[in-house]
Design a protein around this motif. Sequence first.
Motif, PDB file in Angstrom:
ATOM      1  N   LYS A 313      80.188 -22.877  57.956  1.00  0.00           N
ATOM      2  CA  LYS A 313      80.578 -21.545  57.494  1.00  0.00           C
ATOM      3  C   LYS A 313      81.256 -21.618  56.127  1.00  0.00           C
ATOM      4  CE  LYS A 313      81.515 -20.292  62.308  1.00  0.00           C
ATOM      5  NZ  LYS A 313      82.596 -19.987  63.278  1.00  0.00           N
ATOM      6  N   ASP A 314      81.007 -20.619  55.320  1.00  0.00           N
ATOM      7  CA  ASP A 314      81.667 -20.490  54.017  1.00  0.00           C
ATOM      8  C   ASP A 314      82.966 -19.716  54.240  1.00  0.00           C
ATOM      9  OD1 ASP A 314      82.289 -20.455  51.360  1.00  0.00           O
ATOM     10  OD2 ASP A 314      80.726 -19.046  50.772  1.00  0.00           O
ATOM     11  N   LEU A 315      84.033 -20.433  54.571  1.00  0.00           N
ATOM     12  CA  LEU A 315      85.286 -19.811  54.996  1.00  0.00           C
ATOM     13  C   LEU A 315      86.051 -19.202  53.819  1.00  0.00           C
ATOM     14  CD1 LEU A 315      86.468 -22.568  57.502  1.00  0.00           C
ATOM     15  CD2 LEU A 315      85.357 -20.396  58.048  1.00  0.00           C
ATOM     16  N   LYS A 316      86.724 -18.092  54.103  1.00  0.00           N
ATOM     17  CA  LYS A 316      87.518 -17.390  53.099  1.00  0.00           C
ATOM     18  C   LYS A 316      89.000 -17.463  53.457  1.00  0.00           C
ATOM     19  CE  LYS A 316      83.612 -16.162  51.268  1.00  0.00           C
ATOM     20  NZ  LYS A 316      83.098 -16.913  50.086  1.00  0.00           N
ATOM     21  N   ARG A 317      89.828 -16.974  52.541  1.00  0.00           N
ATOM     22  CA  ARG A 317      91.273 -17.000  52.748  1.00  0.00           C
ATOM     23  C   ARG A 317      91.667 -16.324  54.060  1.00  0.00           C
ATOM     24  NH1 ARG A 317      96.287 -15.019  48.858  1.00  0.00           N
ATOM     25  NH2 ARG A 317      97.712 -14.555  50.561  1.00  0.00           N
ATOM     26  N   SER A 318      91.096 -15.165  54.340  1.00  0.00           N
ATOM     27  CA  SER A 318      91.480 -14.399  55.531  1.00  0.00           C
ATOM     28  C   SER A 318      91.135 -15.130  56.825  1.00  0.00           C
ATOM     29  CB  SER A 318      90.799 -13.029  55.521  1.00  0.00           C
ATOM     30  OG  SER A 318      89.385 -13.169  55.476  1.00  0.00           O
ATOM     31  N   ASP A 319      90.205 -16.078  56.757  1.00  0.00           N
ATOM     32  CA  ASP A 319      89.843 -16.856  57.943  1.00  0.00           C
ATOM     33  C   ASP A 319      90.892 -17.917  58.264  1.00  0.00           C
ATOM     34  OD1 ASP A 319      87.273 -15.597  58.223  1.00  0.00           O
ATOM     35  OD2 ASP A 319      86.543 -16.864  56.581  1.00  0.00           O
ATOM     36  N   MET A 320      91.739 -18.246  57.271  1.00  0.00           N
ATOM     37  CA  MET A 320      92.595 -19.425  57.400  1.00  0.00           C
ATOM     38  C   MET A 320      94.086 -19.173  57.260  1.00  0.00           C
ATOM     39  SD  MET A 320      90.226 -22.171  55.290  1.00  0.00           S
ATOM     40  CE  MET A 320      89.998 -21.110  53.844  1.00  0.00           C
ATOM     41  N   PHE A 321      94.488 -18.049  56.680  1.00  0.00           N
ATOM     42  CA  PHE A 321      95.896 -17.851  56.340  1.00  0.00           C
ATOM     43  C   PHE A 321      96.487 -16.578  56.937  1.00  0.00           C
ATOM     44  CE2 PHE A 321      94.796 -20.885  53.067  1.00  0.00           C
ATOM     45  CZ  PHE A 321      95.974 -21.574  52.844  1.00  0.00           C
ATOM     46  N   ASN A 322      97.755 -16.675  57.301  1.00  0.00           N
ATOM     47  CA  ASN A 322      98.599 -15.521  57.581  1.00  0.00           C
ATOM     48  C   ASN A 322      99.947 -15.812  56.930  1.00  0.00           C
ATOM     49  OD1 ASN A 322     100.474 -13.646  58.653  1.00  0.00           O
ATOM     50  ND2 ASN A 322      99.231 -13.347  60.479  1.00  0.00           N
ATOM     51  N   THR A 323     100.175 -15.244  55.766  1.00  0.00           N
ATOM     52  CA  THR A 323     101.394 -15.532  54.993  1.00  0.00           C
ATOM     53  C   THR A 323     102.508 -14.524  55.253  1.00  0.00           C
ATOM     54  OG1 THR A 323     100.604 -14.255  53.091  1.00  0.00           O
ATOM     55  CG2 THR A 323     100.010 -16.587  53.159  1.00  0.00           C
ATOM     56  N   SER A 324     102.278 -13.594  56.168  1.00  0.00           N
ATOM     57  CA  SER A 324     103.230 -12.490  56.350  1.00  0.00           C
ATOM     58  C   SER A 324     104.583 -12.961  56.885  1.00  0.00           C
ATOM     59  CB  SER A 324     102.640 -11.432  57.284  1.00  0.00           C
ATOM     60  OG  SER A 324     102.435 -11.959  58.590  1.00  0.00           O
ATOM     61  N   PHE A 325     104.596 -14.002  57.719  1.00  0.00           N
ATOM     62  CA  PHE A 325     105.864 -14.450  58.312  1.00  0.00           C
ATOM     63  C   PHE A 325     106.751 -15.094  57.239  1.00  0.00           C
ATOM     64  CE2 PHE A 325     102.764 -14.386  61.739  1.00  0.00           C
ATOM     65  CZ  PHE A 325     103.448 -13.608  62.684  1.00  0.00           C
ATOM     66  N   TYR A 326     106.149 -15.915  56.407  1.00  0.00           N
ATOM     67  CA  TYR A 326     106.919 -16.516  55.318  1.00  0.00           C
ATOM     68  C   TYR A 326     107.419 -15.434  54.367  1.00  0.00           C
ATOM     69  CZ  TYR A 326     108.209 -19.360  51.311  1.00  0.00           C
ATOM     70  OH  TYR A 326     108.910 -19.939  50.271  1.00  0.00           O
ATOM     71  N   GLU A 327     106.570 -14.479  54.075  1.00  0.00           N
ATOM     72  CA  GLU A 327     106.969 -13.398  53.162  1.00  0.00           C
ATOM     73  C   GLU A 327     108.099 -12.562  53.747  1.00  0.00           C
ATOM     74  OE1 GLU A 327     103.195 -11.577  52.780  1.00  0.00           O
ATOM     75  OE2 GLU A 327     102.424 -13.091  51.381  1.00  0.00           O
ATOM     76  N   SER A 328     108.075 -12.337  55.057  1.00  0.00           N
ATOM     77  CA  SER A 328     109.141 -11.542  55.681  1.00  0.00           C
ATOM     78  C   SER A 328     110.483 -12.263  55.632  1.00  0.00           C
ATOM     79  CB  SER A 328     108.793 -11.212  57.138  1.00  0.00           C
ATOM     80  OG  SER A 328     108.861 -12.364  57.960  1.00  0.00           O
ATOM     81  N   ILE A 329     110.443 -13.592  55.722  1.00  0.00           N
ATOM     82  CA  ILE A 329     111.682 -14.381  55.652  1.00  0.00           C
ATOM     83  C   ILE A 329     112.267 -14.329  54.252  1.00  0.00           C
ATOM     84  CG2 ILE A 329     112.562 -16.761  55.722  1.00  0.00           C
ATOM     85  CD1 ILE A 329     110.469 -17.262  57.953  1.00  0.00           C
ATOM     86  N   ASN A 330     111.419 -14.378  53.258  1.00  0.00           N
ATOM     87  CA  ASN A 330     111.894 -14.424  51.876  1.00  0.00           C
ATOM     88  C   ASN A 330     112.154 -13.062  51.268  1.00  0.00           C
ATOM     89  OD1 ASN A 330     111.768 -17.380  50.568  1.00  0.00           O
ATOM     90  ND2 ASN A 330     110.268 -17.210  52.207  1.00  0.00           N
ATOM     91  N   THR A 331     111.911 -11.984  52.035  1.00  0.00           N
ATOM     92  CA  THR A 331     112.236 -10.656  51.546  1.00  0.00           C
ATOM     93  C   THR A 331     113.324  -9.996  52.392  1.00  0.00           C
ATOM     94  OG1 THR A 331     110.425  -9.711  52.853  1.00  0.00           O
ATOM     95  CG2 THR A 331     109.962 -10.297  50.573  1.00  0.00           C
ATOM     96  N   SER A 332     113.753 -10.695  53.468  1.00  0.00           N
ATOM     97  CA  SER A 332     114.749 -10.107  54.365  1.00  0.00           C
ATOM     98  C   SER A 332     116.160 -10.393  53.859  1.00  0.00           C
ATOM     99  CB  SER A 332     114.575 -10.678  55.768  1.00  0.00           C
ATOM    100  OG  SER A 332     114.712 -12.074  55.771  1.00  0.00           O
TER     101      SER A 332
END
Length: 332
Positions: A313-332
């Motif tokens: 498969k030609d995998l894309k970013r959305s197939d492999m990443f969920n950056t929301s948890f890290y972003e929530s920590i660094n914006t809280s």
Amino acid sequence: MKNYTKLISISVIILTAILLSGCAGDGEQDINQLTFGYQPSTHQIAYMTAAEKGWWEDNLEPHGIETINENEFPTGSPEMQAMLAGDIDVAYVGAAPFVSAVDKGLNAKIVAGVQIQGSSLVLRPEFAENYEEPQDLEGLKIATFPPGTIQDTILRNWLKDNGLDPDKDVDIVGMGPGDAISAISAERVDGVFLPHPAPAIIESENNGQSVVDSGEMWNNHACCVLVVSDELINNYPEVTREIVKTHVEATEYNKNHMDDAAQIYANYTGWDVSQVKKSLNEWDGQWIADPKTIVDPTVNYAQVQYELGYIDKDLKRSDMFNTSFYESINTS
């Protein structure tokens, strides 16, 4: 009839309440243990630091986690096979074997970075003293991690970039770190391409010399990543967030307390602490946590593996990443 209707209404209310109690984010009391996978590399000291200091237990206990289990793996391929089988929930693992596992149907995402670069090509002394360029490797036997791993992917891509056929011009054999160290010591291979601390250990025993660091092969390449199952991400977001937060805490601690990090690693693996310190002083690696740092390199890995025929498969970013948890920590 009225009583019958009332009974049906009460039953509907009870059933609705049961269904709602199992919705994503509200069932954290239903999970009471987690199983982590990791490898005995200095790349993944963040896991070891959090484990030795009791941070996994202390930080996750308020979310209902009573037990932390751990499984050690020699390389990323068997670790990802275990995750595919549902035997581990959280993995410290190389980005490349994770890509291979996603191609095979793994339902999990990278939620944080762990480390970049940090591997070296080591040749036996008689070959190292004459090494000047990649073409000098032609005809040599090089041990590295098995196909689909970070080291195998980087080595093969680098050889191709320098006009060598990795299947014909160089004899690449897949091994775990312990077997590869033994092989070069016994002169069964001419060189190894391994993550630290293996290169420093080989050098300290005068069995080889580093000639190329992995950052020279692929600048700022992603190496290890923190992977969490989709089940945890979707059904237990607060647990997942705490995992990421604890990883960030351990990463920052290690960066600010290098000697303690080296001692923790030595305690965990049995390696001599002086060899570990030598490794951390000489490697070109860097501990990280921000997943955005490794998005592009990981997508590139997927493309290289696709071109090598390792994945379908030609995998894309959305197939492999969920950056929301890290972003929530660094914006809280």
